[in-house]
Write a protein that holds these residues in place. Structure first.
Motif, PDB file in Angstrom:
ATOM      1  N   GLU A 107      60.386  61.683  29.291  1.00 14.89           N
ATOM      2  CA  GLU A 107      60.583  61.212  27.733  1.00 14.89           C
ATOM      3  C   GLU A 107      58.795  62.435  27.943  1.00 14.89           C
ATOM      4  OE1 GLU A 107      60.249  56.984  29.199  1.00 14.89           O
ATOM      5  OE2 GLU A 107      61.925  56.854  28.037  1.00 14.89           O
ATOM      6  N   SER A 108      58.506  62.670  28.865  1.00 20.05           N
ATOM      7  CA  SER A 108      57.862  63.268  28.848  1.00 20.05           C
ATOM      8  C   SER A 108      57.754  64.621  30.184  1.00 20.05           C
ATOM      9  CB  SER A 108      55.883  63.366  29.750  1.00 20.05           C
ATOM     10  OG  SER A 108      56.336  61.950  30.881  1.00 20.05           O
ATOM     11  N   GLU A 109      56.609  65.295  30.437  1.00 18.05           N
ATOM     12  CA  GLU A 109      57.221  67.039  31.652  1.00 18.05           C
ATOM     13  C   GLU A 109      56.682  66.343  32.546  1.00 18.05           C
ATOM     14  OE1 GLU A 109      54.016  69.821  31.154  1.00 18.05           O
ATOM     15  OE2 GLU A 109      55.460  71.409  31.689  1.00 18.05           O
ATOM     16  N   GLU A 110      55.898  65.606  32.748  1.00 17.45           N
ATOM     17  CA  GLU A 110      55.646  65.093  33.845  1.00 17.45           C
ATOM     18  C   GLU A 110      57.373  64.205  34.864  1.00 17.45           C
ATOM     19  OE1 GLU A 110      53.558  64.021  31.562  1.00 17.45           O
ATOM     20  OE2 GLU A 110      52.394  65.714  32.069  1.00 17.45           O
ATOM     21  N   GLN A 111      57.968  63.530  33.676  1.00 17.19           N
ATOM     22  CA  GLN A 111      58.682  62.952  34.323  1.00 17.19           C
ATOM     23  C   GLN A 111      59.934  63.398  34.113  1.00 17.19           C
ATOM     24  OE1 GLN A 111      61.957  60.964  31.147  1.00 17.19           O
ATOM     25  NE2 GLN A 111      61.963  59.073  32.134  1.00 17.19           N
ATOM     26  N   ARG A 112      60.444  64.218  33.100  1.00 16.74           N
ATOM     27  CA  ARG A 112      61.170  65.875  33.486  1.00 16.74           C
ATOM     28  C   ARG A 112      60.631  65.923  35.367  1.00 16.74           C
ATOM     29  NH1 ARG A 112      61.735  71.075  30.069  1.00 16.74           N
ATOM     30  NH2 ARG A 112      59.606  71.599  31.168  1.00 16.74           N
ATOM     31  N   THR A 113      59.832  66.450  35.857  1.00 19.87           N
ATOM     32  CA  THR A 113      59.593  66.785  36.840  1.00 19.87           C
ATOM     33  C   THR A 113      60.227  66.351  37.804  1.00 19.87           C
ATOM     34  OG1 THR A 113      57.423  68.340  36.018  1.00 19.87           O
ATOM     35  CG2 THR A 113      57.788  68.280  38.473  1.00 19.87           C
ATOM     36  N   LYS A 114      59.806  64.558  37.844  1.00 24.84           N
ATOM     37  CA  LYS A 114      59.899  63.887  38.746  1.00 24.84           C
ATOM     38  C   LYS A 114      62.248  63.873  38.666  1.00 24.84           C
ATOM     39  CE  LYS A 114      59.868  59.095  39.025  1.00 24.84           C
ATOM     40  NZ  LYS A 114      59.493  58.003  37.982  1.00 24.84           N
ATOM     41  N   ILE A 115      62.482  64.113  37.963  1.00 26.22           N
ATOM     42  CA  ILE A 115      63.812  63.940  37.592  1.00 26.22           C
ATOM     43  C   ILE A 115      64.404  65.059  38.397  1.00 26.22           C
ATOM     44  CG2 ILE A 115      65.616  63.898  36.110  1.00 26.22           C
ATOM     45  CD1 ILE A 115      64.558  62.561  33.646  1.00 26.22           C
ATOM     46  N   MET A 116      63.892  66.160  37.795  1.00 28.17           N
ATOM     47  CA  MET A 116      65.017  67.587  38.276  1.00 28.17           C
ATOM     48  C   MET A 116      64.586  67.380  40.039  1.00 28.17           C
ATOM     49  SD  MET A 116      64.085  70.146  35.555  1.00 28.17           S
ATOM     50  CE  MET A 116      64.634  71.392  36.106  1.00 28.17           C
ATOM     51  N   ALA A 117      63.293  67.018  40.666  1.00 26.42           N
ATOM     52  CA  ALA A 117      62.739  66.672  42.047  1.00 26.42           C
ATOM     53  C   ALA A 117      64.220  66.264  42.600  1.00 26.42           C
ATOM     54  CB  ALA A 117      61.293  66.154  42.087  1.00 26.42           C
ATOM     55  N   ALA A 118      63.844  64.805  41.862  1.00 19.15           N
ATOM     56  CA  ALA A 118      64.928  63.405  42.396  1.00 19.15           C
ATOM     57  C   ALA A 118      66.432  63.878  42.322  1.00 19.15           C
ATOM     58  CB  ALA A 118      64.688  62.275  41.360  1.00 19.15           C
ATOM     59  N   LEU A 119      66.822  65.109  41.384  1.00 18.58           N
ATOM     60  CA  LEU A 119      67.920  65.870  41.560  1.00 18.58           C
ATOM     61  C   LEU A 119      68.753  66.238  42.516  1.00 18.58           C
ATOM     62  CD1 LEU A 119      68.314  66.090  37.426  1.00 18.58           C
ATOM     63  CD2 LEU A 119      70.460  64.090  38.789  1.00 18.58           C
ATOM     64  N   GLU A 120      67.055  67.577  42.759  1.00 18.88           N
ATOM     65  CA  GLU A 120      67.584  68.210  43.860  1.00 18.88           C
ATOM     66  C   GLU A 120      67.411  67.988  45.318  1.00 18.88           C
ATOM     67  OE1 GLU A 120      64.260  70.787  45.021  1.00 18.88           O
ATOM     68  OE2 GLU A 120      65.083  72.635  45.698  1.00 18.88           O
ATOM     69  N   ALA A 121      67.014  66.781  45.437  1.00 18.36           N
ATOM     70  CA  ALA A 121      66.915  65.869  46.791  1.00 18.36           C
ATOM     71  C   ALA A 121      68.289  65.770  46.808  1.00 18.36           C
ATOM     72  CB  ALA A 121      66.471  64.788  46.497  1.00 18.36           C
ATOM     73  N   ALA A 122      69.095  64.828  45.616  1.00 17.42           N
ATOM     74  CA  ALA A 122      70.318  65.184  45.875  1.00 17.42           C
ATOM     75  C   ALA A 122      71.568  65.572  46.107  1.00 17.42           C
ATOM     76  CB  ALA A 122      70.338  63.631  44.789  1.00 17.42           C
ATOM     77  N   GLY A 123      71.150  66.752  46.535  1.00 18.36           N
ATOM     78  CA  GLY A 123      72.011  68.281  46.305  1.00 18.36           C
ATOM     79  C   GLY A 123      72.609  68.468  44.675  1.00 18.36           C
ATOM     80  N   ILE A 124      72.246  68.224  43.459  1.00 23.96           N
ATOM     81  CA  ILE A 124      72.273  68.626  42.269  1.00 23.96           C
ATOM     82  C   ILE A 124      71.676  69.513  41.594  1.00 23.96           C
ATOM     83  CG2 ILE A 124      73.379  67.650  40.233  1.00 23.96           C
ATOM     84  CD1 ILE A 124      72.742  64.281  41.581  1.00 23.96           C
ATOM     85  N   PRO A 125      72.760  70.837  41.334  1.00 29.28           N
ATOM     86  CA  PRO A 125      71.389  71.734  40.917  1.00 29.28           C
ATOM     87  C   PRO A 125      71.328  71.298  39.120  1.00 29.28           C
ATOM     88  CG  PRO A 125      73.827  72.284  40.955  1.00 29.28           C
ATOM     89  CD  PRO A 125      73.226  71.463  41.009  1.00 29.28           C
ATOM     90  N   SER A 126      70.170  71.503  38.279  1.00 27.64           N
ATOM     91  CA  SER A 126      69.528  71.363  37.166  1.00 27.64           C
ATOM     92  C   SER A 126      68.750  72.614  36.746  1.00 27.64           C
ATOM     93  CB  SER A 126      69.172  69.721  36.912  1.00 27.64           C
ATOM     94  OG  SER A 126      67.237  70.361  37.304  1.00 27.64           O
ATOM     95  N   ILE A 127      69.142  72.747  35.045  1.00 26.48           N
ATOM     96  CA  ILE A 127      68.589  74.219  35.213  1.00 26.48           C
ATOM     97  C   ILE A 127      67.293  74.139  33.487  1.00 26.48           C
ATOM     98  CG2 ILE A 127      68.547  76.778  34.110  1.00 26.48           C
ATOM     99  CD1 ILE A 127      70.992  76.830  35.778  1.00 26.48           C
ATOM    100  N   ILE A 128      66.685  74.616  33.952  1.00 25.07           N
ATOM    101  CA  ILE A 128      65.835  74.373  32.119  1.00 25.07           C
ATOM    102  C   ILE A 128      65.980  75.597  31.201  1.00 25.07           C
ATOM    103  CG2 ILE A 128      63.578  73.964  30.517  1.00 25.07           C
ATOM    104  CD1 ILE A 128      62.472  73.041  33.955  1.00 25.07           C
ATOM    105  N   TYR A 129      66.541  75.507  30.384  1.00 20.31           N
ATOM    106  CA  TYR A 129      67.082  76.112  28.820  1.00 20.31           C
ATOM    107  C   TYR A 129      66.339  75.250  27.619  1.00 20.31           C
ATOM    108  CZ  TYR A 129      70.971  77.978  31.225  1.00 20.31           C
ATOM    109  OH  TYR A 129      72.154  78.500  32.358  1.00 20.31           O
ATOM    110  N   TYR A 130      65.133  76.167  27.504  1.00 20.40           N
ATOM    111  CA  TYR A 130      64.650  76.685  27.785  1.00 20.40           C
ATOM    112  C   TYR A 130      62.691  76.499  28.209  1.00 20.40           C
ATOM    113  CZ  TYR A 130      67.974  79.049  26.545  1.00 20.40           C
ATOM    114  OH  TYR A 130      69.637  79.888  26.113  1.00 20.40           O
ATOM    115  N   PRO A 131      62.013  77.249  28.967  1.00 19.38           N
ATOM    116  CA  PRO A 131      61.149  76.822  29.418  1.00 19.38           C
ATOM    117  C   PRO A 131      60.073  76.750  28.376  1.00 19.38           C
ATOM    118  CG  PRO A 131      61.196  78.134  31.185  1.00 19.38           C
ATOM    119  CD  PRO A 131      62.317  77.659  30.049  1.00 19.38           C
TER     120      PRO A 131
END
Ligand SMILES: *Cc1c(COP(=O)(O)O)cnc(C)c1O
Length: 375
Positions: A298-322
């Motif tokens: 929904e927002s840039e802040e929400q994305r940052t939060k989501i990607m950090a949580a994924l990383e903490a769970a060992g799940i890679p995610s990538i931004i195409y395109y920043p």
């Protein structure tokens, strides 16, 4: 659970190992390393697969986009219309020839060039009279073909060459018409991370025009004439290695099964995520090869939060395109500013892509969905 890969090329290799190893060994014993018989066979198979008359294999996707522009003599003073939400190469090839990329915003749901923005930009350039409108490069982003049924008539109306950037599109289609068969030329990439990738750099250009195909073949080898040491125009060294062709042949045979699997995976993701996220939209009558599976936060802040949580769970995610291309530093002299391409700018702040490949398993997808749902 074992380590989750964003794109598990190792799993694919283990699956196709016998055929790939055999193909490589043949090339090593034949010693025909450039333009060997496997290169010709691959071009024939790619014509059959896409329905195009001519396929010219190349050194990479970027050269595959550059070569049709060279064939059309595009250069300084010419406008090449491109979307800003794509990989840099789409616009870079215009600049390499001294032409000017003119950006046209994308559709919010498919991420692909918005035909309405294209027509508006073409009319603006015509009215301003500074640049000559010459070509359109429409991108099949994340696996879904661009809106060619709407883009083609615009190109006809204004006499523009249409190039399909199918670097991510290979395997997609509109009704029965395959990606790499739209427009005057199509360009694809066999970079390892693409849906159909080799083990190095590689690409291909497609066309149905015999004359243009001959021109592309000349450009591929230093603008050669009737033989290698006669040069009749300026060209490139843009050949595909025989080794890469030998690696691509068994991968192409497995490609439809892998594409089916990626579509199954996309559906499994979407069915578990659609009430919480904006999941990918594939237009009616369109088929995506789902090279990438991309969600919108929904927002840039929400994305940052989501990607950090994924990383903490060992799940890679990538931004195409920043970063959208019209705001890249190198294009500052073109004078674009924030707010000029609102859809692309918003997408750059909110999209993120999840692990996706032809061998992803049910338990991995379910684990990723569970993690996302718990954020
Ligand atoms: C990868 C890519 C390219 C460039 O391909 P290379 O083989 O890396 O040169 C061009 N356009 C798009 C949309 C891409 O994703």
């Amino acid at each position: 659970m074992k380590k989750i890969e964003f794109n598990d090329l190792g799993a694919q290799y283990r699956h196709l190992k016998d055929d790939i190893d055999k193909g490589i060994a043949e090339v090593l014993s034949d010693c025909h390393f450039i333009s060997g018989p496997q290169t010709v066979e691959l071009e024939q198979e790619l014509c059959k697969y896409t329905g195009r008359k001519y396929c010219i294999s190349t050194s990479n996707g970027t050269d595959s986009l550059l070569m049709p522009l060279m064939a059309k003599g595009i250069g300084p003073g010419d406008a090449v219309f491109v979307p800003p939400f794509t990989f840099f190469a789409t616009a870079e090839v215009a600049s390499l020839l001294g032409a000017t990329p003119v950006f046209c915003d994308v559709e919010e749901d498919t991420f692909n060039m918005d035909p309405k923005c294209l027509e508006k930009e073409v009319e603006r350039v015509v009215k301003e009279g500074k640049l000559k409108p010459k070509a359109v490069i429409a991108v099949d982003l994340f696996g879904q073909p661009a809106a060619f049924p709407e883009i083609e008539p615009i190109c006809k109306k204004y006499g523009l060459t249409l190039i399909e950037d199918a670097a991510q599109g290979f395997g997609g289609r509109i009704q029965d018409k395959k990606a790499c068969s739209f427009g005057d030329f199509s360009a694809t990439s066999f970079f390892p991370a693409k849906a159909l990738g080799c083990y190095g750099d590689g690409g291909a250009v497609f066309t149905d025009d015999e004359e243009q195909a001959a021109l592309l073949k000349s450009i591929r080898v230093h603008g050669k004439g009737s033989f290698k040491y006669e040069n009749v125009r300026i060209g490139l060294n843009a050949r595909l290695d025989t080794l890469q062709a030998a690696i691509l042949l068994p991968k192409l045979r497995a490609f439809d099964a892998e594409t089916e699997h990626r579509n199954w995976a996309a559906q499994r993701y979407s069915s578990q995520l659609k009430d919480k996220f904006q999941v990918p939209v594939v237009r009616d009558g369109y088929f995506s090869s789902f090279g990438y599976y991309t969600l919108k936060a929904e927002s840039e802040e929400q994305r940052t939060k989501i990607m950090a949580a994924l990383e903490a769970a060992g799940i890679p995610s990538i931004i195409y395109y920043p970063k959208p291309l019209h705001l890249q530093k190198v294009y500052e002299p073109l004078g674009y500013k924030e707010g000029d391409m609102p859809v692309s700018e918003k997408l750059c702040k909110t999209v993120f892509s999840l692990p996706m490949h032809g061998y992803i398993t049910e338990d991995v997808i379910d684990y990723i969905c569970k993690t996302l749902r718990n954020i």
